[in-house]
Design an enzyme around this catalytic site. Sequence first.
Site, short mmCIF file in Angstrom:
data_model
loop_
_atom_site.label_atom_id
_atom_site.label_comp_id
_atom_site.label_asym_id
_atom_site.label_seq_id
_atom_site.Cartn_x
_atom_site.Cartn_y
_atom_site.Cartn_z
N GLY A 7 0.77 -1.24 0.00
CA GLY A 7 0.00 0.00 0.00
C GLY A 7 0.80 1.28 0.00
N PRO A 54 4.64 -4.87 -0.61
CG PRO A 54 6.21 -3.21 -0.32
CD PRO A 54 5.99 -4.67 -0.11
NE ARG A 112 -0.03 2.31 -5.71
CZ ARG A 112 -1.09 2.32 -6.53
NH1 ARG A 112 -0.99 2.91 -7.71
NH2 ARG A 112 -2.22 1.77 -6.18
NE ARG A 160 -3.08 2.80 -11.04
CZ ARG A 160 -2.91 3.98 -10.50
NH1 ARG A 160 -2.38 4.98 -11.21
NH2 ARG A 160 -3.24 4.21 -9.25
CE1 TYR A 216 -9.08 1.66 -8.95
CE2 TYR A 216 -7.12 1.86 -10.33
CZ TYR A 216 -8.01 1.08 -9.61
OH TYR A 216 -7.82 -0.27 -9.55
CB CYS A 260 -15.89 2.21 -28.94
SG CYS A 260 -15.06 1.99 -30.51
CD GLU A 261 -16.67 1.77 -22.71
OE1 GLU A 261 -17.19 2.57 -21.89
OE2 GLU A 261 -17.08 0.62 -22.91
CE1 TYR A 302 -2.00 -3.75 -8.40
CE2 TYR A 302 -0.88 -1.75 -7.73
CZ TYR A 302 -1.30 -3.03 -7.45
OH TYR A 302 -1.03 -3.59 -6.24
#
Length: 408
Positions: free
Chosen positions: A222, A265, A267, A303, A307, A333-334, A362
Amino acid sequence: MLKPAPASETLLNIASTFGTPTYVYLEEVLKERITSLKQHLVGLPLQLLYAMKANHAVPVMNRVKQEGLGIDAVSSAELLLAIELGFPVDKILFSANNMTDTEMHYAKQKGAILNVGELSRLEKLGAAYPGSDVCVRLNPQIGAGHHRHVITAGTESKFGIPVEQIDQIHAISKKYDLHIRGLHQHIGSGILDTDTLWKAISVMLNASLSFDRLEFINVGGGLGIPYRADEAGIPMDEFASKIVAPLKQFIASHPSKKLEIWFEPGRFFTAECGVLLATVNTIKETEQITFAGVDSGMNHLVRPAMYGAFHEVVNLSNPNGPLEKYDVVGNICESADFFAKGRMVQKLSEGDIVAVLDTGAYGMSMANHYNMRSLPAEVFVPIGSHEPILFRSRRTPEQIVAETLNLS
Ligand code: LLP
């Protein structure tokens, strides 16, 4: 101010040799990040694990193994990959969420340490393997993280056994003679606030006093990193004084327990070693917005869409160009398909190569084939080497279609 892209000349060469979209991982940065955390933890009886969900690329995993780290694996395939790559099973913690019977038997048969976060699973483990060793994931009821989607403790969280249910953990372990070797928590991802992290750790340390045969306390991962040029990431001086020092004190004041402290960890180790390279295909100006459309998108780096996460975008082809405002968007297509909105980037032209920074965690591990597009290629740059290694190629439409037809 923009963050400078690391090794921009190497990145431009990679783009011209292997094309785009391509993830690039720089071993030098990976090694430096691991060393830096180790240095902050000197003096603790320590085992470091790597949360491979952040990035399971084989060269990345190999570097992690060379550093003597164990693994936090959360699926049977993650576990198997770690074993195939030579990580010792006694350093692999298997933390599948909502673990199935099949996964439980698989991990037991492979010899990994099971990390159980549900009372009903502890009961099933006891019934199937009485007398076995296990680690228990607690929910200390304190969570943290860069976005509500990545907070993994607290009253609304599905993860871990609530700390108030410790009596039930003891009852089940007594019934089946289970040996609770470890306690585990992971309260969230991208944490920058050391006070909250310490509060959660203290809950675990208090809880640990009622377990007599404990060998380790795993305080999770984290640790946040700086994504913006003006950010600092988790303050490492505070990490040392508010977390590492009191952990050392706790260990010293309970010498009979012979506890190890584990961190896991993802990240912190891999985010900054990774860069996503993409080519600008389209510059489209409207009255309100200048769009820079690239040959990648939310299928490669979800990401920002998921987020609202910030990743620096650097124009490698025109690093000294004047800053102009863009929406840097993908080819999916979004309308959530963007890397940056209203962002100042060095003037972009069609054909330019952009680097999306800090995407080693990630990024690829959450990538998918949406719109039947290929995954990006992946390249590893070994330390001291001018020979980047292409270890995953993009798929052609023919390959993707052949795979799709074979599945039906
Ligand atoms: N341990 C467990 C049990 C975890 O579930 C995780 C991450 C970690 C360790 C490593 O956390 P880290 O040190 O990487 O923060 N996709 C999100 C992050 C989700 C993290 C899920 N669990 C993102 O891109 O921000």
